[in-house]
Motif scaffolding. Structure first.
Motif, mmCIF file in Angstrom:
data_model
loop_
_atom_site.group_PDB
_atom_site.id
_atom_site.type_symbol
_atom_site.label_atom_id
_atom_site.label_comp_id
_atom_site.label_asym_id
_atom_site.label_seq_id
_atom_site.Cartn_x
_atom_site.Cartn_y
_atom_site.Cartn_z
ATOM 1 N N TRP A 117 0.844 -1.204 0.000
ATOM 2 C CA TRP A 117 0.000 0.000 0.000
ATOM 3 C C TRP A 117 0.876 1.249 0.000
ATOM 4 O O TRP A 117 0.595 2.216 -0.727
ATOM 5 N N LYS A 121 0.986 4.247 -2.707
ATOM 6 C CA LYS A 121 0.758 5.653 -2.387
ATOM 7 C C LYS A 121 1.892 6.538 -2.898
ATOM 8 O O LYS A 121 1.649 7.665 -3.354
ATOM 9 N N GLU A 124 1.237 6.862 -6.494
ATOM 10 C CA GLU A 124 0.082 7.746 -6.677
ATOM 11 C C GLU A 124 0.498 9.205 -6.579
ATOM 12 O O GLU A 124 0.071 10.047 -7.372
ATOM 13 N N PHE A 136 -1.608 -1.459 -5.198
ATOM 14 C CA PHE A 136 -2.833 -1.467 -4.391
ATOM 15 C C PHE A 136 -3.559 -2.808 -4.536
ATOM 16 O O PHE A 136 -4.119 -3.332 -3.571
ATOM 17 N N SER A 158 -7.931 3.552 -1.997
ATOM 18 C CA SER A 158 -6.800 4.042 -2.795
ATOM 19 C C SER A 158 -6.864 3.510 -4.219
ATOM 20 O O SER A 158 -6.621 4.246 -5.185
#
Length: 431
Positions: A117, A121, A124, A136, A158
Motif C-alpha cells: 500500500w 501511495k 500515486e 494497491f 486508494s
C-alpha cells in the motif's frame, strides 16, 4: 557461539538442511553441533566441503551473522514509520524510509500488505497510476487473508481513486461501492470512511449520478465534522460544487465553490485554490456570465503559472478560449487556442482547442478552414482514443458539410457517430 559457527547454522537452515544432512560424509553430526555452538573451529578443508554442499563460498562463513528476528523487527518499524509519513503527506521521506527495506519475505501478511500500500501511495503521489494500481491490488489480495478490515478498506479506497484517474470509471464505481458495503459490515469509520465516501461520490459524479453523489458527499461532510478532521473540507465542497453545477443549481454550486476556496486559502493550498477558480469560471460560463468567467479563468491561470502547474494552465486556458468565443471575442479566443496548441502535452486540451478554432471560423463563414480545424481535432482524439472528443468533432464536421449542402457526407458522419454509442459516454468535467 562463534561467528563461523553461527554462519554455518544460518546457511544450513537457509538451505533447509538438518545437521545430519550437512555433516553426512564430512564429519559427525555431534561434531557439527559443537562447531555451531562455537566449541570447536572447523578446518579449512572442512569449510570447503561445507561450502560445496551449501552452494556457497568459504568466504560466506566469515561474514557477519544475520539476526533475522532483529532484521524483521527493524523492517516492521520502517514500514510503520513510512505509513506515518504517508498519512502526514511526507511522501519523499516515506520513499527514503521504504527504500531501505530489501527483504519482506519474513514479514506477516499484515506488514506485507501495508508495504505494498505504501509503495502504491508513493506511485500515486508521483501520478504513476499504473504502478499505483498494481501495488494497491497486491495489497488488497494480501489483506484479504488477514482480519485487517480498516487497512483493506483503505487499500480499496486508494485503488478506487487510482482507477478514476486511469478513467476506468465503471471499475472504480463497483470497487468503491463494494468497499462502502464492506466498511458498513466491519464498522470502519473515521478518516478512512470519509476518504472512501469522497472517492465514491467522485465515482458517482463521473458516472453522471449527480444526486447520488451529493447524498454520499453530504454523508462524508457529516463524518468529517463529527470527527473534527477538517482536512477533507475543501475537497468535499469542491466536488459538491461540480454536482450542483451539473444539475443546474447555480447558487448552491457557487456557495460550495466559495466554501472550498475559503478552506484552501486558510491552508495556503495554491493548487487547489486555482482549481476552485477554474471550477467557478466553468460555472459562470455555463450560466452565460462570460465576462465574469473570463476574469476568474485569468485568476486561475495566474496561480497555475506561478506554481508552474503546466496541466492546470492548459486546463484553464482551454476554458478561457471557450469563454472568449462565447463572449464574442474571437481574436482573443483564437490567440488563446494557439497558446494551448503550442504545448506538446495533454492531447485532450489541444484537440478541444482545434474545435474552438473551428467554431470561430464557422462564425466567420470560413467553412473550409472550420472543417480543417475540426478534422485536426478529430485526428488528435482518434489517435489518443478519446471517445468523447471524437463524438463532438464528428458532429461539428457534419454541421460544416450540411452548411456546404453536402448532405450525404453529413449523414455519413452522423451515422459513424452513432456507432460509437456502445463506448463509455463520459464527457470531461474540465469544460
Amino acid at each position: 557461539m562463534s561467528v563461523i559457527g553461527q554462519r554455518i547454522k544460518e546457511l544450513r537452515k537457509g538451505k533447509g538442511f538438518t545437521q545430519k544432512d550437512l555433516a553426512e560424509d564430512i564429519i559427525t553430526r555431534s561434531y557439527l553441533s559443537q562447531i555451531e555452538k562455537g566449541s570447536f573451529q572447523p578446518s579449512y578443508d572442512t569449510l570447503e566441503k561445507f561450502a560445496l554442499k551449501l552452494e556457497c563460498s568459504v568466504e560466506d562463513f566469515f561474514q557477519e551473522p544475520r539476526n533475522k528476528a532483529l532484521i524483521t523487527s527493524q523492517t516492521k518499524q520502517k514500514i510503520v514509520l513510512a505509513e506515518s509519513k504517508i498519512e502526514n503527506g511526507k511522501f519523499l521521506d516515506a520513499q527514503r524510509t521504504i527504500s531501505e527495506i530489501t527483504d519482506i519475505e519474513d514479514l506477516s501478511n499484515y506488514d506485507r500488505g501495508l508495504y505494498y500500500w505504501i509503495i502504491g501511495k508513493i506511485a500515486e503521489n508521483k501520478e504513476i497510476w499504473e504502478i499505483a494500481e498494481e501495488n494497491f491490488e497486491i495489497s488488497i489480495d494480501i489483506m484479504n487473508v488477514t482480519q485487517s478490515h480498516k487497512e483493506k478498506v483503505r487499500a480499496m479506497d486508494s485503488l478506487g481513486y487510482t482507477k478514476i484517474k486511469l478513467e476506468k470509471h465503471a471499475e472504480a464505481f463497483k470497487l468503491l461501492n463494494d468497499a462502502y458495503e464492506f466498511s458498513i459490515q466491519q464498522k470502519v469509520g473515521g478518516a478512512i470512511k470519509t476518504s472512501l465516501l469522497i472517492n465514491l461520490g467522485f465515482a458517482h459524479l463521473n458516472m453522471k449520478e449527480y444526486h447520488s453523489a451529493i447524498r454520499i458527499l453530504r454523508e462524508a461532510q457529516v463524518i468529517n465534522q463529527e470527527t473534527h478532521v477538517y482536512v477533507k473540507t475543501g475537497q468535499i465542497n469542491l466536488l459538491l460544487a461540480l454536482c450542483y453545477k451539473e444539475i443546474n443549481e447555480l447558487e448552491k454550486a457557487e456557495k460550495s465553490n466559495k466554501m472550498a476556496l475559503s478552506f484552501f486559502e486558510s491552508v495556503e493550498d495554491s493548487e487547489s485554490k486555482a482549481s476552485v477558480y477554474n471550477n467557478l469560471a466553468n460555472l459562470y460560463m455555463k450560466f452565460s456570465n462570460y465576462q465574469k468567467s473570463i476574469e476568474v479563468y485569468l485568476m486561475a491561470i495566474s496561480i497555475f503559472e506561478r506554481i508552474k502547474h503546466s496541466k492546470g494552465v492548459l486546463l484553464s486556458k482551454t476554458g478561457l478560449a471557450q469563454a472568449f468565443y462565447l463572449n464574442g471575442q474571437y481574436g482573443e479566443s483564437e490567440k488563446t487556442c494557439f497558446e494551448v496548441i503550442s504545448q506538446p502535452l495533454e492531447e485532450q486540451y489541444r484537440g478541444y482547442t482545434y474545435l474552438i478554432l473551428g467554431d470561430v471560423e464557422m462564425i466567420r463563414t470560413n467553412h473550409q478552414k472550420a472543417l480543417e480545424n475540426y478534422t485536426k481535432g478529430f485526428d488528435i482524439f482518434e489517435s489518443n482514443d478519446i471517445w468523447w472528443g471524437e463524438e463532438v468533432a464528428i458532429k461539428r464536421m457534419s454541421k460544416v458539410h450540411y452548411e456546404l449542402e453536402d448532405f450525404q457526407q453529413a449523414a455519413n458522419l452522423l451515422l459513424n457517430s452513432t456507432k460509437q454509442n456502445d463506448k463509455e459516454d463520459i464527457l470531461p468535467i474540465f469544460i
